[in-house]
Design an enzyme around this catalytic site. Structure first.
Site, PDB file in Angstrom:
ATOM      1  N   GLU A   1      25.676  -4.239  15.887  1.00 35.96           N
ATOM      2  CA  GLU A   1      24.841  -3.429  16.773  1.00 35.96           C
ATOM      3  C   GLU A   1      25.246  -3.595  18.234  1.00 35.96           C
ATOM      4  OE1 GLU A   1      20.048  -3.196  17.760  1.00 35.96           O
ATOM      5  OE2 GLU A   1      20.956  -5.071  17.075  1.00 35.96           O
TER       6      GLU A   1
ATOM      7  N   ASP B   1      15.212  -1.945  25.204  1.00 37.35           N
ATOM      8  CA  ASP B   1      14.138  -2.907  25.021  1.00 37.35           C
ATOM      9  C   ASP B   1      14.718  -4.236  24.540  1.00 37.35           C
ATOM     10  OD1 ASP B   1      14.816  -1.242  22.823  1.00 37.35           O
ATOM     11  OD2 ASP B   1      12.957  -1.687  21.762  1.00 37.35           O
TER      12      ASP B   1
END
Length: 515
Positions: free
Chosen positions: A475, A291
């Site tokens: 991340e 996403d």
């Protein structure tokens, strides 16, 4: 938008827990929830849904509706601070950049570990019985598919007990709610994430013994029932033109995500879209873990063309093939030949469908399939490496895919997620740890050791460079221009970071890379 807020989970049964027993933050706080999210009372929309009320939510809402009438004297941010325990959004799991990177990761496991605690009244956190590792940053809870890649690092660090505890937690979630939610928050219960549970069980069986398969067989069966619409009508199953069954991502709600409420409402307003199904497509992209990405856009570029529920994803179906194979293995160990043959047949049918619907001869790559156009997706992404990861491609397909990977996806810092720069985080120029691991392992499965090592070396070098410059593991990374940070998405890039730590250690160990 408000009329959608109070219909969450109506009529949905989640395993052993009735959904009506679970009150999500939007249901608890109503207008207060809407105002906090829409007025940016807290910088990140996820912060408020993670807050814990200091007293009865009904009384908080009553006071809010009364006090806000005096607009001059009322301050919403102050009201939230007075009535809620707000999670620390600034705490970074940074030890020091002076230590060797492997030492740093080993220290991070302690910083990222959470231990069981008593259930807190009206908290969105779903209690778990065993210790677990969180990704880090704004992600203060366990996440489903993240955890498999985190476990790779835990294994390299010799933390096998932590691996088993996390798997026990996932089995608990399956038994409690009928599936593994996106994360252990009640606002995530309407969706899952890429089903890596069977791979976790495989990993634990390698560490311990084959008895693990029998221990987790009931949970594996419930996981399969969820994805195959057997335990509830989750609409994850799609009948293909030839009558075969494949799967898609499909969130159970068509409302704005509670943790990204403002972003979703504004997106719908800007697009002039009144059909609430856009929210389901947005949510279903969140279930995919990607996403957002050009994979889900009909024009390959813009969020307003999102069509996640029409896409049959290659990676999801490869994961379910593995789950079917794992169930076959479980029943073989149990000497139940009838069910062993059943799951063997199901896996074989899926294998044939994956070859039929996902291999694009013109692109020489495995792509997603569009159920509306009945054509392969034109978007090439690293999801196309999952058939190699699970040894579903033939040698010729693997050779062709290897060439495409090297010529189109390989960059200075590793592999880029897609070939499109849409300013979404799951597109170029970003690289993500799990996709490096899947791709490298897929190459190794077909004997392409040199390219696998090249990718691993570039990724590890980039991770190490950023760590020495910042003291952090991130991340995601910009793999195209290794001097720039990764970007895109609804939030700032997070540090911590569970799956980066795991894949980093796994690749260093796999190739004995110097540090």
């Amino acid at each position: 938008m408000r009329k959608f807020i109070f219909i969450l989970f109506i009529g949905l049964q989640l395993g052993g827990v009735s959904a009506q027993q679970i009150k999500t933050p939007d249901q608890l706080y109503g207008q207060l929830f809407i105002d906090v999210q829409m007025q940016d009372a807290l910088k990140d929309g996820k912060t408020f849904v993670d807050c814990v009320p200091k007293r009865n939510p009904k009384l908080i809402v009553q006071d809010y509706l009364r006090l806000k009438k005096n607009k001059k004297a009322f301050n919403l941010k102050t009201f939230v601070a007075q009535n809620f325990i707000v999670p620390d959004t600034n705490a970074a799991a940074v030890i020091t950049s002076n230590k060797p990177i492997i030492t740093h990761v080993n220290d991070l496991w302690t910083a990222l570990e959470r231990v069981p605690s008593d259930k807190t009244a009206n908290s969105s956190l779903l209690s778990l019985p065993y210790p677990y590792i969180v990704p880090g940053g704004r992600f203060r809870e366990i996440y489903y598919w993240d955890s498999y890649f985190t476990m790779l690092g835990l294994q390299a660090s010799g933390k096998n007990e932590t691996i088993e505890n996390m798997i026990r937690n996932f089995a608990y979630l399956i038994n409690q709610y009928g599936h593994i939610p996106n994360g252990n928050r009640n606002y995530y219960l309407s969706r899952s994430q890429p089903p890596f549970f069977s791979l976790m069980v495989d990993l634990l069986a390698q560490i311990k013994n084959k008895e693990v398969y029998l221990t987790y067989l009931p949970a594996l069966e419930k996981e399969y029932a969820y994805w195959m619409d057997q335990s509830a009508a989750t609409k994850h199953v799609v009948r293909m033109p030839d009558g075969s069954l494949l799967n898609r991502y499909y969130d159970q709600l068509n409302t704005p995500r509670q943790e990204s409420y403002k972003e979703d409402v504004i997106a719908a307003r800007q697009l002039g879209i009144k059909n609430p199904e856009i929210y389901r497509d947005i949510r279903s992209a969140a279930e995919s873990g990607w996403d957002f990405s050009s994979r889900w856009f009909s024009d390959g570029t813009q969020l307003k063309t999102i069509q996640t529920t029409q896409i049959i994803p290659v990676d999801l179906n490869c994961l379910l093939y593995h789950l079917e194979n794992t169930l076959q293995k479980c029943y073989a160990n149990k000497h139940d030949t009838v069910k062993e043959k059943l799951y063997k047949s199901l896996a074989e049918k899926r294998r044939q469908s994956i070859r039929k619907y996902f291999w694009s001869a013109s692109d020489q790559w495995y792509t997603d399939y569009n159920s509306k156009t009945k054509r392969p997706s034109p978007v090439l992404s690293l999801a196309g490496m999952f058939p190699l990861f699970f040894k579903l491609a033939d040698q010729q397909q693997a050779e062709l895919a290897k060439t495409v990977l090297e010529q189109k996806f390989l960059r200075a810092g590793g592999l880029t997620t897609t070939l499109h720069n849409t300013h979404q985080q799951w597109d170029a120029p970003n690289g993500w740890a799990p996709l490096q691991w899947v791709s490298v392992t897929g190459l190794e499965n077909y004997g392409y050791h040199d390219l696998g090592k090249t990718i691993a070396t570039r990724w590890v070098n980039l991770n190490t460079k950023v760590y020495h410059n910042t003291g952090k593991l991130m991340e995601k990374y910009n793999v195209v221009d290794i001097h720039l940070l990764a970007g895109g998405g609804e939030y700032a890039s997070q540090d911590g970071f569970g799956w980066t730590n795991g894949v980093l250690l796994g690749l260093i160990k796999k190739y004995n890379l110097p540090q």
